[in-house]
Design an enzyme around this catalytic site. Structure first.
Site, mmCIF file in Angstrom:
data_model
loop_
_atom_site.group_PDB
_atom_site.id
_atom_site.type_symbol
_atom_site.label_atom_id
_atom_site.label_comp_id
_atom_site.label_asym_id
_atom_site.label_seq_id
_atom_site.Cartn_x
_atom_site.Cartn_y
_atom_site.Cartn_z
ATOM 1 N N HIS A 143 1.824 2.063 -3.470
ATOM 2 C CA HIS A 143 0.780 2.761 -4.246
ATOM 3 C C HIS A 143 0.896 4.267 -4.031
ATOM 4 O O HIS A 143 0.698 5.052 -4.951
ATOM 5 C CB HIS A 143 -0.620 2.299 -3.817
ATOM 6 C CG HIS A 143 -1.068 1.004 -4.440
ATOM 7 N ND1 HIS A 143 -0.939 0.742 -5.782
ATOM 8 C CD2 HIS A 143 -1.669 -0.091 -3.902
ATOM 9 C CE1 HIS A 143 -1.439 -0.469 -6.045
ATOM 10 N NE2 HIS A 143 -1.878 -0.995 -4.918
ATOM 11 N N ASP B 130 3.765 -4.563 -5.855
ATOM 12 C CA ASP B 130 4.346 -5.811 -5.340
ATOM 13 C C ASP B 130 5.873 -5.740 -5.353
ATOM 14 O O ASP B 130 6.539 -6.048 -4.362
ATOM 15 C CB ASP B 130 3.926 -7.019 -6.192
ATOM 16 C CG ASP B 130 2.488 -7.456 -5.941
ATOM 17 O OD1 ASP B 130 1.845 -6.851 -5.055
ATOM 18 O OD2 ASP B 130 2.024 -8.387 -6.618
ATOM 19 N N GLU C 280 0.836 -1.215 0.000
ATOM 20 C CA GLU C 280 0.000 0.000 0.000
ATOM 21 C C GLU C 280 0.868 1.262 0.000
ATOM 22 O O GLU C 280 0.533 2.246 -0.659
ATOM 23 C CB GLU C 280 -0.953 0.008 1.207
ATOM 24 C CG GLU C 280 -1.988 -1.126 1.224
ATOM 25 C CD GLU C 280 -2.909 -1.147 0.004
ATOM 26 O OE1 GLU C 280 -3.157 -0.076 -0.590
ATOM 27 O OE2 GLU C 280 -3.368 -2.242 -0.375
HETATM 28 ZN ZN ZN Z 1 -2.709 -2.844 -4.652
#
Ligand code: ZN
Length: 477
Positions: free
Chosen positions: A126, A193, A123
């Site tokens: 992101h 990731d 997260e």
């Molecule tokens: Zn995600």
């Protein structure tokens, strides 16, 4: 542009100045200051609609874990705020301004701290890679408070697997359009990731924890039909490709076994205790698990056992365990807080105050100790000392709703009713309850002893909140 063209202008011209729009339709990227403002408004909206956990110990844990990870991601600049949502769902989400929500169900489902860290690191990526920019574009023609509500509604909609929730009603934007904008693309997921795994390794966690967790969740997801799939799996589909990719990336880093921190285990037990319906349920669980030797961390299990014993008023038994935990780790904040709680409930509150004061002396400025110390002082009728402690905390956490709530109580108890109403107004404001905030400020302004500047400052604040309120109501229609 302040309002979308089709919406009738709902705020008076003079008040529009208080409501900067978040960007402009030409797609200019938000300035960091605008993104911070949007993030704070997003947080108020989340607090208004989601069960955000206010437990100071759990908040401190998730913030500290998150900060460890954010500081290991070199693109993650600025302040990050991590908070917990009380929900059994296995989920996490990123909002504007570095606000990252973690569901308590994620913590209790993970089998290691590295697994928990892997989702948080994802997260954070992101945010650091600016994957939310398309979302900002989608709401760029809206005023800042309305944009914050729209983003929050979509995040919540995605998180509760109910895309209709609130979006159209709260904002007047088409839910489908917003949903498409906020769903991250596959390339964003891959990037999150990949950077997440690098972050894990750099922060000293086990990078293979990400594929291990994905793989277990992928297996579990076969148990769900599509309609009840947890959000993290629905918006982050765990395909065999994705798992293989994550293993491949993790293999690039040297194998790193990492012991889970004690605080991770203590947080898990604290959450477990919160979920029991009755203390007796908890006593049965812990006494049986401890007898059978079925636990991942014996010390944390004893901590959980103490908490349920205190809740069940079995003070003698609770004291025996907490004293033994404290004798091994006299500095452990969770244990100091538990012991102080025990002293208070068993009729010796001043002993509890003393323990918390001593703890705070050893951990100056510590957030949970400050909160529990303040609460303990309020309980024994010493509100005047409390204000200073809490106001000091407020300088580092100006958006902490709990601090305003306690400050309101302290002001009221100390006889300053007007200031009490002011702080209560800020508490309501920061939980998104704008109507209640307005009422509190109106009461505060009736005080005839108010000085000119004080009164003018309060009136300006009232005007600001009213403008935000009518802006949101215009979209609510
Ligand atoms: Zn995600």
């Amino acid at each position: 542009m302040l309002l979308i063209a089709s919406a009738p202008p709902a705020v008076q011209a003079g008040e529009q100045l208080a409501l900067p729009d978040i960007g402009n339709p030409s797609g200019n990227v938000l300035t960091p200051a605008d993104e911070q403002r949007l993030g704070r408004a997003f947080m108020r909206s989340i607090r208004n609609t989601m069960p955000v956990i206010q437990d100071p110990l759990l908040s401190a844990y998730i913030q500290s874990l998150g900060e460890q990870l954010a500081s290991a991601n070199e693109d993650a600049i600025g302040r990050f705020e991590f908070f917990l949502i009380n929900s059994a769902q296995v989920n996490a989400f990123a909002g504007p301004g570095g606000h990252i929500g973690v569901y308590s169900g994620l913590i209790t489902t993970t089998e290691s701290e590295s697994e928990l860290a892997s989702v948080i690191a994802h997260e954070i990526a992101h945010v650091s890679q600016k994957h939310l920019v398309r979302t900002y574009d989608a709401v760029s023609s809206m005023s800042l408070p309305a944009a914050a509500v729209a983003i929050a509604a979509v995040v919540i909609g995605a998180a509760t697997n109910n895309p209709d929730i609130g979006v159209a009603a709260a904002t007047g934007v088409q839910a489908g359009m917003m949903q498409r904008e906020i769903n991250f693309t596959r390339s964003h997921e891959e990037e999150a990731d990949s950077i997440g795994i690098r972050t894990l390794a750099a922060a000293g966690f086990d990078p293979t924890a990400m594929p291990v967790f994905f793989s277990r969740m992928g297996k579990a997801s076969r148990l769900y039909d599509n309609g009840t799939l947890p959000e993290f799996l629905r918006t982050h589909p765990v395909t065999s490709n994705r798992i293989a990719d994550a293993y491949g990336r993790a293999d690039a880093f040297p194998y790193k076994q990492r012991r889970d921190s004690l605080v991770y285990h203590l947080a898990r037990e604290r959450l477990r205790v919160m979920a029991f319906n009755e203390p007796s349920e908890g006593i049965e669980f812990y006494s049986k698990a401890l007898d059978d030797g079925r636990y991942r961390n014996e010390e944390a299990h004893n901590y959980g056992y103490t908490l349920v014993l205190i809740a069940a008023r079995k003070y003698t038994q609770a004291r025996k365990i907490i004293d033994s935990l404290l004798s091994n780790r006299p500095d452990q904040i969770e244990y100091i807080v538990a012991k102080a709680e025990l002293e208070k409930l068993s009729g010796q509150p001043t002993l509890g105050v003393g323990l918390l004061k001593q703890g705070l002396g050893e951990h100056p400025g510590n957030y949970p100790l400050s909160i529990y110390y303040a609460q303990a002082l309020l309980d024994i009728g010493r509100p005047k000392e409390v204000k200073q402690i809490l106001e000091q905390q407020l300088t580092g956490r100006p958006d902490d709703a709990l601090l305003y709530k306690l400050l309101a109580q302290a002001s009221g108890d100390a006889g300053d009713k007007t200031q009490g109403h002011q702080y209560l107004a800020e508490y309501y404001y920061h939980t998104g309850a704008l109507n209640s905030a307005v009422i509190q400020l109106e009461i505060a302004l009736k005080d005839r002893d108010l000085g000119y500047y004080e009164s003018a400052r309060m009136a300006a604040r009232l005007k600001e909140i009213r403008a935000e309120k009518s802006d949101l109501e215009a979209r609510n229609r």
